[in-house]
Design an enzyme around this catalytic site. Structure first.
Site, PDB file in Angstrom:
ATOM      1  N   CYS A 119     -89.430  25.691 -53.024  1.00  0.00           N
ATOM      2  CA  CYS A 119     -89.812  27.017 -52.502  1.00  0.00           C
ATOM      3  C   CYS A 119     -90.821  26.929 -51.364  1.00  0.00           C
ATOM      4  CB  CYS A 119     -90.386  27.870 -53.620  1.00  0.00           C
ATOM      5  SG  CYS A 119     -89.207  28.097 -54.946  1.00  0.00           S
ATOM      6  N   HIS A 164     -93.382  33.828 -49.752  1.00  0.00           N
ATOM      7  CA  HIS A 164     -92.115  33.327 -50.300  1.00  0.00           C
ATOM      8  C   HIS A 164     -91.575  34.376 -51.260  1.00  0.00           C
ATOM      9  CE1 HIS A 164     -89.187  31.289 -52.606  1.00  0.00           C
ATOM     10  NE2 HIS A 164     -89.970  31.089 -53.655  1.00  0.00           N
ATOM     11  N   ASN A 202     -84.108  35.105 -54.513  1.00  0.00           N
ATOM     12  CA  ASN A 202     -84.983  33.990 -54.138  1.00  0.00           C
ATOM     13  C   ASN A 202     -84.117  32.895 -53.505  1.00  0.00           C
ATOM     14  OD1 ASN A 202     -86.561  31.680 -54.123  1.00  0.00           O
ATOM     15  ND2 ASN A 202     -87.440  32.011 -56.157  1.00  0.00           N
TER      16      ASN A 202
END
Ligand code: UT7
Length: 362
Positions: free
Chosen positions: A142, A288, A318
């Site tokens: 991530c 993020h 995501n």
């Protein structure tokens, strides 16, 4: 007669020059983003679509994550992390007003590479028919894009390269457990790619001002795809029982969530402090896109207005290494970032790894 040999004088002088040139951030150059692009697959998968595959529902997913839909690659379209990355890269290069021949280096962030090896960076070099420039992959999940841009920034700061293609791309959907067993993880992830061209900026007060990177490997097993690994290779996996889920992503969601909110805050503060900036100086925060609740927690903590934080997790879920660069691209496309703005990128994820980038948009 000289008391000190010439060679010693030469080394001392050179060291002093380098020390003054590189201390206190007085690098040769700064870097700045001059072109942005993103690409997501056409195939929209809604929460209702997921509820037909597993025991989940739209209300739960929206309430816990903010996600309404995500894009999942449809098999047969030819899309993959490298292919999507190349598509986003073409847009970024064109918007930068450059051609592929102006690019000096490629940095590609992904946790879902097309191959175990080689990496996606070299595939993009080939797909874009670039000269034999260098290409590296960054495997930092991530926070992959934040690590990638920090890496590219260093190559530009030292004067080694002038224009670097930085890509974040992810193809999650083919590796997810699409049964009720995997619902705690699967509903979150989406596919997509973003890219930017990072270029030399002669004015040290503009562009990327600083980058901040951290890791805490003791929590590696809290968010992990454990197999295939060299220690647990394919024949071994095939021989195992159906209960072996080591090749699906595992996440201790609550633990990750708790760490994320703390680390996000810390690393944003670290970046602001380094540049003598305060929370109020943030014009645009691109977090993020892990979970809308995490972004909202940070927004509240930093007392930021809605127009100071950009979120698009509702549309894409995501997308790990692609999420920050897709969000940055969309924020820029929507006219939400203008020259002189203090733009902050921040990410946290598997590793654990986390980081931030502080930019003066130029
Ligand atoms: O991007 C890298 C970093 N990643 C993150 O930052 C993600 C951080 N974590 C999260 O976003 C959240 O922890 C999740 C969204 C993954 C999960 O939300 P949660 O509020 O922590 O839920 P939970 O895992 O504590 O589960 C609560 C309940 C459980 O049922 P019981 O045990 O209370 O009966 C789960 O089984 O919700 C159940 N559940 C679901 N129900 C419907 C878990 N997943 C689902 C689902 N649909 N998809």
């Amino acid at each position: 007669m000289t008391l000190v040999p010439d060679i010693v004088l030469h080394v001392v002088l050179k060291s002093l020059i380098l020390y003054f040139a590189f201390s206190n951030n007085n690098y040769m150059y700064n870097s700045k983003i001059i072109g942005l692009g993103h690409y997501v697959p056409d195939n929209v998968v809604t929460n209702d679509d997921l509820s037909k595959m597993m025991d989940t529902n739209d209300a739960w997913i929206q309430e816990r994550t903010g996600i309404k839909e995500r894009r999942w690659i449809k098999k047969g379209t030819g899309d993959s992390s490298a292919v999507m990355g190349a598509k986003a890269a073409r847009i970024a290069i064109e918007r930068a007003g450059l051609t592929k021949d102006d690019i000096d280096f490629i940095v590609f962030a992904t946790l879902s590479p097309d191959y175990y090896f080689p990496g996606c960076g070299v595939q993009v070099q080939d797909m874009l028919e670039m000269d034999t420039i260098g290409a590296i992959d960054i495997r930092n999940q991530c926070s992959g894009f934040v690590y990638a841009i920090a890496t590219a920034d260093q190559f530009i700061k030292t004067g080694m390269y002038k224009n670097i293609l930085v890509i974040g791309a992810e193809y999650h959907s083919n590796g997810l457990d699409k049964t009720t067993r995997g619902r705690g993880v699967t509903v979150i992830f989406g596919d997509g790619a973003g890219a930017c061209v990072l270029s030399r900026e002669e004015d040290n007060s503009k562009g990327i001002l600083s980058t901040h990177l951290h890791s805490e490997g003791k929590y590696a097993d809290k968010l992990i795809v454990a197999s295939p690994s060299i220690g647990h290779w394919v024949p071994e996996i095939l021989e195992n029982s159906e209960e072996d889920v080591s090749y699906f992503p595992y996440m201790d969601g609550t633990f990750v969530f708790k760490n994320a909110v703390v680390r996000f805050s810390e690393v944003i503060m670290e970046g602001l402090a380094k540049n003598n900036l305060n929370k109020e100086d943030i014009d645009m925060l691109i977090p993020h896109q892990a979970n809308l609740r995490i972004a909202q927690f940070i927004q509240k903590k930093f007392k930021l207005r809605d127009d100071q934080v950009f979120n698009n997790i509702m549309k894409y879920g995501n997308t790990t290494a692609a999420s920050v660069i897709i969000a940055l691209t969309e924020a820029w496309e929507e006219g939400k970032i203008k020259e002189g703005d203090n733009v902050v990128l921040a990410a946290f994820g598997s590793g654990f790894t986390w980081g931030s980038v502080i930019m003066k948009w130029a």
